[in-house]
Scaffold this active site. Sequence first.
Site, PDB file in Angstrom:
ATOM      1  N   CYS A 128       4.666 -19.819  83.081  1.00  0.00           N
ATOM      2  CA  CYS A 128       5.788 -20.589  82.520  1.00  0.00           C
ATOM      3  C   CYS A 128       6.788 -21.044  83.573  1.00  0.00           C
ATOM      4  O   CYS A 128       7.786 -21.686  83.246  1.00  0.00           O
ATOM      5  CB  CYS A 128       6.509 -19.756  81.457  1.00  0.00           C
ATOM      6  SG  CYS A 128       5.397 -19.103  80.212  1.00  0.00           S
TER       7      CYS A 128
ATOM      8  N   HIS B 249      14.151 -18.556  79.398  1.00  0.00           N
ATOM      9  CA  HIS B 249      12.775 -18.828  78.982  1.00  0.00           C
ATOM     10  C   HIS B 249      12.556 -18.022  77.710  1.00  0.00           C
ATOM     11  O   HIS B 249      12.873 -16.829  77.665  1.00  0.00           O
ATOM     12  CB  HIS B 249      11.799 -18.392  80.075  1.00  0.00           C
ATOM     13  CG  HIS B 249      10.390 -18.266  79.585  1.00  0.00           C
ATOM     14  ND1 HIS B 249       9.726 -19.318  79.007  1.00  0.00           N
ATOM     15  CD2 HIS B 249       9.540 -17.210  79.547  1.00  0.00           C
ATOM     16  CE1 HIS B 249       8.517 -18.909  78.634  1.00  0.00           C
ATOM     17  NE2 HIS B 249       8.380 -17.643  78.955  1.00  0.00           N
TER      18      HIS B 249
ATOM     19  N   GLU C  69       0.776 -25.014  82.936  1.00  0.00           N
ATOM     20  CA  GLU C  69      -0.264 -23.995  83.090  1.00  0.00           C
ATOM     21  C   GLU C  69      -1.424 -24.294  82.153  1.00  0.00           C
ATOM     22  O   GLU C  69      -2.305 -23.461  81.959  1.00  0.00           O
ATOM     23  CB  GLU C  69       0.284 -22.588  82.848  1.00  0.00           C
ATOM     24  CG  GLU C  69       0.885 -22.367  81.479  1.00  0.00           C
ATOM     25  CD  GLU C  69       1.126 -20.891  81.201  1.00  0.00           C
ATOM     26  OE1 GLU C  69       0.138 -20.142  81.140  1.00  0.00           O
ATOM     27  OE2 GLU C  69       2.290 -20.497  81.030  1.00  0.00           O
TER      28      GLU C  69
HETATM   29  N1  ACO Z   1      10.355  -6.436  59.925  1.00  0.00           N
HETATM   30  C1  ACO Z   1      11.136  -6.558  61.021  1.00  0.00           C
HETATM   31  N2  ACO Z   1      10.701  -6.297  62.276  1.00  0.00           N
HETATM   32  C2  ACO Z   1       9.438  -5.878  62.410  1.00  0.00           C
HETATM   33  C3  ACO Z   1       8.569  -5.725  61.315  1.00  0.00           C
HETATM   34  C4  ACO Z   1       9.078  -6.021  60.019  1.00  0.00           C
HETATM   35  N3  ACO Z   1       8.336  -5.923  58.935  1.00  0.00           N
HETATM   36  N4  ACO Z   1       7.368  -5.306  61.766  1.00  0.00           N
HETATM   37  C5  ACO Z   1       7.473  -5.202  63.108  1.00  0.00           C
HETATM   38  N5  ACO Z   1       8.721  -5.557  63.508  1.00  0.00           N
HETATM   39  C6  ACO Z   1       9.270  -5.615  64.865  1.00  0.00           C
HETATM   40  C7  ACO Z   1       8.846  -4.479  65.744  1.00  0.00           C
HETATM   41  O1  ACO Z   1       9.660  -3.349  65.559  1.00  0.00           O
HETATM   42  C8  ACO Z   1       9.048  -5.123  67.119  1.00  0.00           C
HETATM   43  O2  ACO Z   1      10.407  -5.092  67.431  1.00  0.00           O
HETATM   44  P1  ACO Z   1      10.892  -4.510  68.862  1.00  0.00           P
HETATM   45  O3  ACO Z   1      10.302  -5.447  69.886  1.00  0.00           O
HETATM   46  O4  ACO Z   1      12.354  -4.582  68.787  1.00  0.00           O
HETATM   47  O5  ACO Z   1      10.310  -3.158  68.970  1.00  0.00           O
HETATM   48  C9  ACO Z   1       8.667  -6.594  66.881  1.00  0.00           C
HETATM   49  O6  ACO Z   1       8.717  -6.773  65.471  1.00  0.00           O
HETATM   50  C10 ACO Z   1       7.270  -6.936  67.357  1.00  0.00           C
HETATM   51  O7  ACO Z   1       6.405  -5.972  66.839  1.00  0.00           O
HETATM   52  P2  ACO Z   1       5.346  -5.230  67.800  1.00  0.00           P
HETATM   53  O8  ACO Z   1       4.586  -4.252  66.984  1.00  0.00           O
HETATM   54  O9  ACO Z   1       6.008  -4.773  69.042  1.00  0.00           O
HETATM   55  O10 ACO Z   1       4.451  -6.494  68.116  1.00  0.00           O
HETATM   56  P3  ACO Z   1       3.061  -6.563  68.820  1.00  0.00           P
HETATM   57  O11 ACO Z   1       2.906  -5.480  69.799  1.00  0.00           O
HETATM   58  O12 ACO Z   1       2.025  -6.693  67.763  1.00  0.00           O
HETATM   59  O13 ACO Z   1       3.176  -7.969  69.603  1.00  0.00           O
HETATM   60  C11 ACO Z   1       4.006  -9.082  71.583  1.00  0.00           C
HETATM   61  C12 ACO Z   1       4.354  -8.423  70.244  1.00  0.00           C
HETATM   62  C13 ACO Z   1       3.597  -7.997  72.607  1.00  0.00           C
HETATM   63  C14 ACO Z   1       5.227  -9.811  72.105  1.00  0.00           C
HETATM   64  C15 ACO Z   1       2.816 -10.067  71.365  1.00  0.00           C
HETATM   65  O14 ACO Z   1       3.180 -11.032  70.433  1.00  0.00           O
HETATM   66  C16 ACO Z   1       2.371 -10.736  72.656  1.00  0.00           C
HETATM   67  O15 ACO Z   1       1.584 -10.171  73.405  1.00  0.00           O
HETATM   68  N6  ACO Z   1       2.841 -12.008  72.921  1.00  0.00           N
HETATM   69  C17 ACO Z   1       2.475 -12.749  74.124  1.00  0.00           C
HETATM   70  C18 ACO Z   1       3.105 -12.184  75.375  1.00  0.00           C
HETATM   71  C19 ACO Z   1       4.583 -12.542  75.535  1.00  0.00           C
HETATM   72  O16 ACO Z   1       5.105 -13.436  74.880  1.00  0.00           O
HETATM   73  N7  ACO Z   1       5.273 -11.855  76.500  1.00  0.00           N
HETATM   74  C20 ACO Z   1       6.652 -12.142  76.819  1.00  0.00           C
HETATM   75  C21 ACO Z   1       6.923 -12.513  78.268  1.00  0.00           C
HETATM   76  S1  ACO Z   1       5.612 -13.370  79.070  1.00  0.00           S
HETATM   77  C22 ACO Z   1       5.439 -14.976  78.399  1.00  0.00           C
HETATM   78  O17 ACO Z   1       6.358 -15.741  78.376  1.00  0.00           O
HETATM   79  C23 ACO Z   1       4.141 -15.365  77.910  1.00  0.00           C
END
Ligand code: ACO
Length: 457
Positions: free
Chosen positions: A120, A250, A86
Amino acid sequence: MSSWPKDVGVLAVEQIFPAQYVDQTQLEEYDGVSGGKYTLGLGQGKMGFCTDREDVQSFCLTVLHNLVKNNNLKYSQIGRLEVGTETIIDKSKSVKTVLMQLFEEEGVTDVEGIDTTNACYGGTAALFNAINWVESSTWDGRYAVVIAADLAVYPAGTARPTGGAGAVGMLIGPNAPLVFDRGIRATYMKHAYDFYKPNLASEYAIVDGKLSIQCYLSALDNCYQLYRKKAQKLDPTNVGIESLDAMIFHSPYCKLVQKSFARLIFNDYKLATDDVRNAKYPGLDKFKDVNLEDTYFDRDVEKAFMTISNDAFEKKTKPSLLLANQIGNMYTSSVHSGLVSLLVSKEPSELVGHRIGLFSYGSGLASSMYSISVTKDLSKLTALMKNLKNVKPLLEKRVKVSPQKFTEIMETREKNYLVAPFEPVSSINELFDGTYYLKHVDKVHRRSYGRYVSENV
Ligand code: ACO
């Protein structure tokens, strides 16, 4: 061909990744997020990334070259070459045609296959095309090669720590040590705007993070239930997670994979009879009547099934997360690098005769679950795994780059994206030996590549 080829599958595998990484603990500090968010919350250790010396085409050149040389192949033995990616740097000319440069040294031009794209999932679609070709009336007896390669990059912000980069090359043919099970592939495809790349002037996707997780988990539920149904039809004793010795996913980030494994157990629980449910899942009766669709972000369900599935996760899935944790998301190659991780984490004697499940997800969305039966022939499996002995030492050989420098490199990539003419400025001396690199982009966007070979080799 008068007979159906036997045991079509993976004959050899090759994995590459960048020679530099950024540490996720240091990145947490640099980004000013709470300590543990990337490492514990997302489950990531290190993130591989590329300088301006590498692009998807140089990745594919390197992995194809290595696959051919390390397995003493001739290019004339390859009748089909499929690329799943991609990382689009040209809207018309395929990466596959760029790879034909390597076939030129033997004067080979009769090679089917082209690029396949859907987030992906492109690597899986490329793999299915290759298997289908070998099992078809048009197969001419030669090997198929599948390459899945991507540079997963996100803008500064919440998604950036889920980046990575890597490529996997697979040699496909009959009498393989890793055989694709027939008749049980399960696919789920749907229209969704969870992650997409409409801006062709940018390397970055538009991402709805929460929706992408929901789409991933719902695709997983659907693929798993269909896979279970098909597998059970072929073998009524083959039910649920017990029928799989390993389960590979994945991996956008490792924590989602752990949640996904728990989700499979939740599906098994939902599909069990009352007797089995009471015996196997004590104390979880309260989740009996909840709808799967209402539970993607249900903390109680998540916690209960992550707890009950933890031992099985450690055994069946954790070994396949080595590269995902150390490099990050590799988009199309992520699920295949899960297979590589499993192979480099085990001895051949620990894997013979096993069945491995794989779940591939690509946003947009396209997803499939399928399985591989590992040969019972130890020597055949040992030969395949021997070629991967460099993976772990190379991971250790990588150079750590500070988050500050990493950010500067990402800014340089952004600034120079699709600029022509263009002379990359990063040093080639930091690349692994044998890596293809971008030499130059001329004023009409034609890219030329060199191959880095250090003086020590
Ligand atoms: N210690 C431990 N855990 C923590 C801490 C900390 N200090 N701070 C936050 N966390 C945890 C949160 O509780 C959360 O856990 P949960 O998912 O069990 O609720 C996790 O860390 C992530 O924190 P969020 O606040 O949910 O993260 P954010 O919203 O900022 O971003 C996300 C996460 C949405 C995955 C982002 O990185 C993203 O958009 N990534 C790209 C998209 C992606 O990978 N999607 C997956 C499928 S599609 C693909 O393959 C591309």
